[in-house]
Design an enzyme around this catalytic site. Structure first.
Site, PDB file in Angstrom:
ATOM      1  N   HIS A  99       0.691  -1.097   0.003  1.00 26.06           N
ATOM      2  CA  HIS A  99       0.019  -0.063  -0.054  1.00 26.06           C
ATOM      3  C   HIS A  99       0.972   1.294  -0.011  1.00 26.06           C
ATOM      4  O   HIS A  99       0.623   1.949  -0.931  1.00 26.06           O
ATOM      5  CB  HIS A  99      -0.889   0.093   1.016  1.00 26.06           C
ATOM      6  CG  HIS A  99      -1.833   1.079   1.279  1.00 26.06           C
ATOM      7  ND1 HIS A  99      -1.493   2.223   2.217  1.00 26.06           N
ATOM      8  CD2 HIS A  99      -2.989   1.335   0.937  1.00 26.06           C
ATOM      9  CE1 HIS A  99      -2.417   3.122   1.854  1.00 26.06           C
ATOM     10  NE2 HIS A  99      -3.542   2.543   1.260  1.00 26.06           N
ATOM     11  N   GLY A 143      -5.010  -6.093 -14.424  1.00 24.43           N
ATOM     12  CA  GLY A 143      -4.426  -5.326 -13.319  1.00 24.43           C
ATOM     13  C   GLY A 143      -3.263  -6.249 -12.837  1.00 24.43           C
ATOM     14  O   GLY A 143      -3.472  -7.475 -12.217  1.00 24.43           O
ATOM     15  N   THR A 144      -2.182  -6.088 -13.089  1.00 25.95           N
ATOM     16  CA  THR A 144      -1.056  -7.008 -12.895  1.00 25.95           C
ATOM     17  C   THR A 144      -0.407  -7.385 -11.708  1.00 25.95           C
ATOM     18  O   THR A 144       0.143  -8.318 -11.003  1.00 25.95           O
ATOM     19  CB  THR A 144       0.201  -6.707 -13.952  1.00 25.95           C
ATOM     20  OG1 THR A 144       0.338  -5.351 -13.714  1.00 25.95           O
ATOM     21  CG2 THR A 144      -0.022  -6.949 -15.357  1.00 25.95           C
ATOM     22  N   CYS A 168      -2.781  -1.966 -15.952  1.00 24.69           N
ATOM     23  CA  CYS A 168      -2.779  -0.835 -15.226  1.00 24.69           C
ATOM     24  C   CYS A 168      -2.177  -1.094 -13.902  1.00 24.69           C
ATOM     25  O   CYS A 168      -2.087  -0.458 -12.819  1.00 24.69           O
ATOM     26  CB  CYS A 168      -4.094  -0.021 -14.995  1.00 24.69           C
ATOM     27  SG  CYS A 168      -5.185  -1.316 -14.124  1.00 24.69           S
TER      28      CYS A 168
END
Ligand code: PEP
Ligand code: MG
EC number: 2.7.9.1
Length: 846
Positions: free
Chosen positions: A425, A736-737, A801
């Site tokens: 995060h 979304g890798t 993305c």
């Protein structure tokens, strides 16, 4: 006498000399000869020849010497294929012996001749005969008998007289340099700089221009640019009666080159020589198509060019130099673009610790977001906000961050965490904000309760102490080192404009806030590829409403809470659309598990109970009930969209109302709505039906028509595998890798940092797959998903993305499988634009 021997080659303009066989220095000298520059006569020895010399097979030394003037002293310098791979130091004045000493004493005076001879004996003893350097410690270089002392010292240590024959001296020098190159430590050193294990060494044997004697004699170096800024500026030094690079020694009485207020200059002392040098340097820049550092000697007023090497430079200087060479018509723009390493642009986009500044490193971690910033330590998001309110820069220190820390991160100048990897995060948010960040700094002890950080050397840093986070190399420094500012100057802008003309893949930005969107515009992104909407719910006023919504029992109550959020969301989107001025904006519907919005500690639970007028026990029970063992694989993304559909209904309405509001003022907006974490076709059908219904309702209510595009995020392996049946409902897929990597490997993106370095060190993974796209595994899913999706929906727009989107290697892969755009953190947009341009140019050239 001049031969065309390929291994021992007298350098003429047609001699068979090549960088791949004789090294860069030999090739450069040939270029200088071709330019008719005053270069002393030089012989180049090929890699093969030097290799044979190292094995003890000596060439015919007399024949070699016969290629050079017999009355000259000579020097030998290394010539590796790439100058960065290093090599043994140059040895000057070979040929000095008793007879030459006597003759030079007459010609230039005893003192100069003594200095030359003594210096040669010393350098031969240390570098060739490998004698103890200390043996010269007590020698007085000014003494009349210094040469005899040096000769005696040599004889004592080497147990033989100092060699007097130039051929013997030269043989000794060649042998020692050839062997030094093949030694293990030299090999390891150059391999660390990227040299292949079998990289060869060439040697250049050159007649010397002494730099000592009557009239103006001396030596120096010159370049036409400032190495830090790349701006035109004649820099370098000159020292009378000196050789080699003596002029650069600290304490030497060197002159400036150009007239300078700080002291005397060569321009004043020998104006004709200075003018000649400048002209030679300009010619070299033009014809060698590069900024060169020139090593020169002046002999009785006359300039000789001994060598030219590419000027070492900072990243910002590299950009300016390449752009100036292209603008001056010396190199084509495409070549200027190819000369810049895309990642080096990071150095221009962010403040950096001045490379010259001393660094007091107190800890290290993973370099998660580039740039450097200094601030006082704070241990909570609230403290970060308070610090920002006081106008004080702060570094937010956390074990790890979570969505509640976002506002603190906005307020901080840098972030440091104990845990987490490159897609944790803290790392993702910091990159988005352009905030320097180091994560996984477990070499430091984080004592959050005591508000202290303890370094491996025992020093303790407390709240309020000043530290610097260098997110470019993962270091934490004590105090406030000197910084270099970001450099988004005209040279940078020119280079980026040229890149855009070449590239054939779009680059969008991941942007959640107006500030992100402005950065994206500033860096000329082709739109927003991912707006993560959940970050919009963490403002204090929204968080309370969000919690009310989560605690609502009936759909009606949920709706009424969401109605309060609707105008705020509408304003969020309207502002984004306005900033992006008609460029595409892809908005992802709500993704995280709801419990992320709930308090975790007792005090927070008590506040929540008070705010909702519920008993604490009720609140605690509800919060516990929302807890999941594995929230990343739990009730999040589209699963929430199906089970609590009111959230997506509200978001769709906010998007459509914002579309109408923003379209009134400018280009019509065509929003893109993206569904996260899809794994089954039916999920898309259900969400699409509701979104279409909201669109129809808004059209009817407002009487305004609008278009929109709906797509899915392909971030579960199943979505990639079932792409063919999912695609007909979609305008686009965005891979979304981050999650796709997590799920393909079964590897937690938040915890993998704990063992990732061990895995990479032991070669289990070649790289951290969250950092470098795993083209073999995750890449195969991308390829399958792209092919299967386009089978059933040929016009499907495809993008990536995840955090990999901005990396040059991933862009290469994405182009190959037909991806239309990549989307990355705003600050990586320029890197991606340049990388994409380079790939397109290389394709055109091949
Ligand atoms: C992803 O999973 O790659 C992605 C872009 O979404 P997030 O990082 O928000 O999960
Ligand atoms: Mg994701």
């Amino acid at each position: 006498m001049q031969q065309e021997h390929p291994d021992i080659t007298f350098i003429t303009d047609t001699a068979p000399v090549a960088t791949a066989t004789h090294g860069g220095r030999a090739k450069c000298l040939q270029r200088l000869v071709r330019l008719d520059l005053p270069v002393p006569r030089t012989v180049a020895l090929s890699f093969d020849e030097v290799h044979r010399i190292a094995a003890g097979e000596m060439p015919d030394m007399d024949a070699l010497l016969a290629l050079l003037a017999s009355e000259s002293l000579i020097c030998v310098r290394p010539s590796s294929e790439d100058p960065d791979w290093g090599g043994p130091g140059a040895i000057l004045n070979i040929g000095m012996n008793d007879a030459r000493h006597a003759q030079l004493s007459l010609e230039m005076g005893a003192q100069a001749a003594n200095a030359l001879y003594a210096r040669f004996i010393q350098s031969y003893s240390v570098h060739v005969a490998r004698l103890d350097p200390d043996m010269f410690d007590d020698m007085d270089m000014e003494s009349d008998t210094v040469c005899q002392q040096a000769l005696d010292a040599y004889e004592d240590e080497a147990e033989e007289p100092f060699p007097q024959q130039p051929a013997d001296q030269l043989a000794g020098v060649l042998r020692s340099m050839a062997r030094a190159w093949e030694g293990t430590s030299a090999r390891l050193l150059r391999q660390a700089k990227g040299a292949p294990a079998d990289a060869g060494l060439g040697l250049v044997v050159q007649e010397m221009v002494l730099g000592l004697g009557h009239g103006e004699c001396g030596s120096g170096v010159l370049q036409l640019v400032n190495v830090t800024t790349g701006l035109p500026q004649i820099t370098g030094r000159y020292l009378s009666q000196s050789q080699g690079r003596d002029a650069l020694l600290t304490g030497a009485a060197s002159l400036f080159l150009e007239r300078d207020t700080r002291g005397p200059s060569l321009e004043e002392k020998a104006p004709a020589a200075f003018e000649a040098l400048k002209a030679h340097a300009a010619l070299m820049r033009e014809k060698l198509r590069e900024e060169m550092q020139i090593e020169f000697t002046i002999d009785n007023g006359e300039v000789h060019i001994l060598d030219g090497v590419r000027v070492q430079r900072s990243a910002r200087a590299a950009v300016r130099i390449a752009v100036r060479l292209a603008k001056d018509g010396i190199i084509p723009r495409q070549e200027a673009l190819l000369r810049i390493e895309p990642r080096a642009l990071n150095e221009l986009l962010h403040r950096q610790v001045d490379p010259e500044a001393p660094r007091d490193v107190i800890g290290t971690g993973i370099a998660a977001s580039p740039g450097a910033a200094t601030g006082k330590i704070v241990f909570s998001a609230a403290e970060a906000q308070a610090s920002a309110a006081r106008g004080e820069a702060c570094v937010l220190v956390r074990r790890e961050t979570n969505p509640e820390d976002i506002r603190g991160m906005h307020a901080a100048s840098a972030v440091l965490t104990e845990r987490g990897g490159i897609t944790s995060h803290a790392a993702v948010i910091a990159r988005g904000l352009g905030l320097p960040c180091v994560v996984g700094a477990s070499s430091l002890r984080f004592q959050m309760r005591k508000h202290a950080l303890t370094c491996p050397d025992g020093r303790v840093f407390r709240e309020g102490d000043m530290i610097t986070v260098d997110g470019s190399d993962g270091q934490i420094l004590a105090g406030e080192p000197a910084m270099l500012e970001a450099a988004l100057d005209d040279a940078f802008q020119s280079l980026m404009n040229w890149a855009d003309k070449e590239r054939d893949i779009d680059v969008r930005a991941n942007a959640d806030t107006p500030a992100d969107a402005k950065t994206a515009r500033n860096f000329k992104a082709n739109g927003i590829g991912l707006c993560r909407t959940e970050h919009m719910f963490f403002d204090a006023d929204r968080l309370t409403v969000m919690r009310e919504m989560i605690f609502a029992d009936a759909s009606e109550d949920r709706r009424s809470a969401l109605e309060q959020l609707l105008p705020m969301q509408r304003d969020d989107f309207t502002e984004l659309f306005r900033i992006m001025e008609g460029q595409p904006v892809c908005i992802r519907l709500f993704d995280p598990p709801l419990h992320e919005f709930l308090p975790t500690d007792r005090a927070g639970l008590r506040d929540l109970a008070e705010a909702l007028s519920l008993p604490l026990s009720d609140v605690t029970r509800r919060v516990d009930a929302l807890g999941e063992y594995n929230p990343m694989l739990g009730m999040r993304g589209v699963r929430l969209g199906i089970t609590v559909p009111e959230i997506y209904d509200m978001q769709a309405r906010a998007i459509f109302e914002a579309t109408i509001a923003a379209s009134h003022e400018g280009d019509p907006v065509v929003p893109e709505i993206m569904i996260p974490l899809v794994s089954a076709n039916r999920e898309v059908e259900l969400v699409k039906t509701r979104v279409d219904a909201v669109a129809a309702a808004v059209r009817t209510e407002t009487g305004v028509d609008f278009d929109y595009r709906l797509g899915v995020m392909v971030e579960t392996p199943r979505a990639a595998l079932r792409a063919e049946e999912i695609a007909p409902h979609c305008h686009f897929f965005s891979f979304g890798t981050n999650d796709l990597t997590q799920m393909t490997y079964g590897l937690s993106r938040d915890d993998a940092g704990r063992f990732m370095s061990a895995y990479v060190q032991q070669g289990v993974y070649p790289e951290d797959p969250f950092h470098t796209l795993d083209v073999e595994g995750v890449g195969e899913l991308l390829k399958l998903g792209a092919e299967r999706g386009r089978n059933s929906q040929p016009n499907l727009t495809l993008s990536v993305c995840g955090e990999h989107g901005g990396s040059p290697e991933s862009i290469d892969f994405c182009r190959k499988i037909g991806i239309n755009y990549v989307s990355c953190s705003p600050f990586r947009v320029p890197v991606a634009r340049l990388a994409a341009a380079q790939l397109a140019i290389r394709d055109k050239i091949e």
